[in-house]
Write an enzyme that holds these catalytic residues in place. Structure first.
Site, PDB file in Angstrom:
ATOM      1  N   LYS A  80       0.843  -1.196   0.000  1.00 39.25           N
ATOM      2  CA  LYS A  80       0.000   0.000   0.000  1.00 39.25           C
ATOM      3  C   LYS A  80       0.876   1.243   0.000  1.00 39.25           C
ATOM      4  O   LYS A  80       1.889   1.308   0.705  1.00 39.25           O
ATOM      5  CB  LYS A  80      -0.907  -0.023   1.234  1.00 39.25           C
ATOM      6  CG  LYS A  80      -1.906   1.129   1.306  1.00 39.25           C
ATOM      7  CD  LYS A  80      -2.745   0.995   2.560  1.00 39.25           C
ATOM      8  CE  LYS A  80      -3.759   2.122   2.696  1.00 39.25           C
ATOM      9  NZ  LYS A  80      -4.569   1.986   3.925  1.00 39.25           N
ATOM     10  N   SER A 156      -9.287   1.979   3.488  1.00 37.37           N
ATOM     11  CA  SER A 156      -8.412   2.715   2.604  1.00 37.37           C
ATOM     12  C   SER A 156      -7.409   1.836   1.857  1.00 37.37           C
ATOM     13  O   SER A 156      -6.656   2.330   1.028  1.00 37.37           O
ATOM     14  CB  SER A 156      -7.650   3.785   3.405  1.00 37.37           C
ATOM     15  OG  SER A 156      -6.831   3.187   4.397  1.00 37.37           O
ATOM     16  N   SER A 180      -9.565  -0.160   7.675  1.00 36.55           N
ATOM     17  CA  SER A 180      -9.043   0.012   6.321  1.00 36.55           C
ATOM     18  C   SER A 180      -8.445  -1.222   5.675  1.00 36.55           C
ATOM     19  O   SER A 180      -8.162  -1.216   4.482  1.00 36.55           O
ATOM     20  CB  SER A 180      -8.009   1.139   6.301  1.00 36.55           C
ATOM     21  OG  SER A 180      -8.630   2.383   6.507  1.00 36.55           O
TER      22      SER A 180
END
Length: 477
Positions: A80, A156, A180
């Site tokens: 990420k 996220s 997330s």
């Protein structure tokens, strides 16, 4: 021919050991899949194909010599774009961060994977600074759901979840400050684990403080255990990191659920309105846990919704993230982020400390709850994936993403391990997630129960229609 992009990490490693294929073959397959899905799904900020193939070649040589660097040598992984990765810009979904720079340090989890020979495919998308539960940003645009390109992948860690779902690497590193990892795992039909806080070290420290966890997104619980064994070790840069776990998480998988005491809370005592398709899929999986030998009781934890306290902590953290920015840079921010930063800047130290009191009380209540129950089971989310590009479902009446994530953010406040397990789909074919929560430091129980659901054929959903080799959806508008 074996579809290498469709294999788990464990299956890839078995193939490397037996010589049926090598890390170069697997990396090429994952990169081809990533390049194919990227125009439609937008899971990546950037792909690092040249570096990936070079690392895969080195790994292939080690496997031929019988000297792999570790249990993840040659396995394709995505990171990420919140986590530092040496040699690659980490832009955090923001136009306020410049690409040029030294970029000479790995985050602890990335460093552990590099030491063990993992192959980095690229950086996955995130909303700006990971601030919300869906994935769109001024920098990289909207990330779409593999099951319906008009829907959100969640966030996220939306790019990470979409990549895993579609075969662009079996392992992904995500972050979870209020759900997330679990939110996109539920929306994209993959497994996502938020470990106990401190189990996976984090550096630099998050502005969101100890709400922020690093965790795996994978195709099943066995791969998550494999990844957690690699990244769940201390790092001197994180003074809050836990000591190494006493036992392997992979070894703990086979314990099953027989004899475990499980509390099933379908709606947190009626506080949450859950869509019928979600409730039905979760209840069916809970019934299977009982069939597998767990003692299951419908019981709600002693919780009141801590959303206001969470907002105080979360919005204050967001304000801290952008504190250094001038007016010109602030104008580049996601408007929603700019709004919560303004709110966060108004809180006082006393407001923050009062929110921490709520948090500590929540932790005390859950600690007491787990003296009776080994696991708590809830839906991961009360809804399935909604329209892409929106922070909240249309017509929901919610103002912020926390309105539709009431099952996830409380367990960031308590720092407990929690995972989302895919347990079915709704009438539109969209995945449904079940959440497993255990007492702090009992990540092994979460993984055991999830693995039992996979072994019983309860966990897992059909491959996304957006996956190559299946019927191709129309381009999203």
């Amino acid at each position: 021919m074996t579809d290498l992009a469709g294999l788990t990490a464990a299956q890839l490693l078995d193939g490397y050991r037996t010589g049926r294929f090598d890390p170069v073959d697997a990396t090429r397959a994952a990169l081809e899949r990533a390049e194919r899905i990227q125009p439609r799904v937008n899971a990546f900020v950037r792909l690092t194909a040249e570096e990936a193939l070079a690392r895969a070649g080195e790994s292939a040589l080690r496997w031929r010599r019988g000297t792999p660097a570790g249990p993840l040598d040659g396995v394709p992984v995505t990171v990420k774009d919140i986590l530092l990765t040496r040699g690659v810009p980490t832009l955090r979904g923001s136009r306020t961060i410049q690409e040029h720079g030294r970029w000479d340090e790995d985050a602890p989890s990335v460093a552990r994977l590099r030491e063990r020979g993992a192959v980095f495919l690229g950086k996955t998308t995130t909303p700006e600074f990971g601030w919300k539960g869906v994935t769109d940003s001024p920098l990289s645009g909207v990330t779409r759901n593999p099951y319906d390109l008009s829907r959100t992948a969640g966030g996220s860690s939306g790019g990470a979840a979409a990549a895993v779902a579609l075969g662009a690497g079996p392992l992904a590193l995500g972050t979870d400050g209020g759900g997330s990892v679990r939110i996109p795992a539920a929306f994209c039909g993959v497994f996502g684990l938020k470990p106990t806080y401190g189990r996976v070290p984090l550096y630099p420290a998050s502005a969101f403080g100890s709400l922020a966890h690093v965790g795996p997104l994978t195709r099943d619980a066995a791969d998550a255990a494999l990844l957690l064994d690699a990244i769940g070790v201390p790092d001197p840069r994180d003074g809050t990191a836990l000591p190494a776990a006493p036992d392997s998480f992979v070894a703990a998988l086979e314990g099953g659920v027989r004899g475990l005491r499980i509390a099933y809370s379908p709606s947190l005592g009626g506080q949450v309105a859950v869509r019928p398709a979600v409730a039905t899929a979760v209840r069916r999986a809970v019934e299977r846990l009982a069939h597998l030998g767990a003692y299951v009781e419908e019981r709600d934890p002693d919780l009141t919704d801590p959303v206001e306290a969470f907002h105080t902590l979360w919005f204050s953290g967001a304000a801290r993230v952008v504190q250094r920015l001038g007016p010109r840079e602030r104008a580049l921010l996601d408007p929603g982020l700019r709004e919560i930063c303004a709110l966060g800047a108004r809180y006082s130290a006393l407001d923050y400390l009062a929110a921490m009191d709520v948090r500590r009380d929540l932790g005390r209540r859950m600690g007491r709850f787990h003296t009776t129950y080994d696991l708590l089971v809830t839906p991961t989310l009360p809804v399935t994936a909604f329209e892409a590009g929106a922070e909240v479902p249309k017509g929901s009446g919610h103002r912020r993403w926390t309105g539709w994530t009431p099952f996830t953010y409380p367990f960031n406040m308590t720092q407990q391990p929690a995972a989302s397990v895919p347990v079915g789909t709704d009438a539109d074919g969209l995945p449904v997630g079940l959440q497993l929560v255990a007492a702090r430091h009992r990540d092994d129980l979460v993984l055991r129960a999830a693995h039992a659901l996979y072994a019983a054929g309860v966990a897992g959903v059909p491959a996304p229609p957006a996956a190559p080799g299946r019927s191709e959806p129309a381009e999203a508008q």
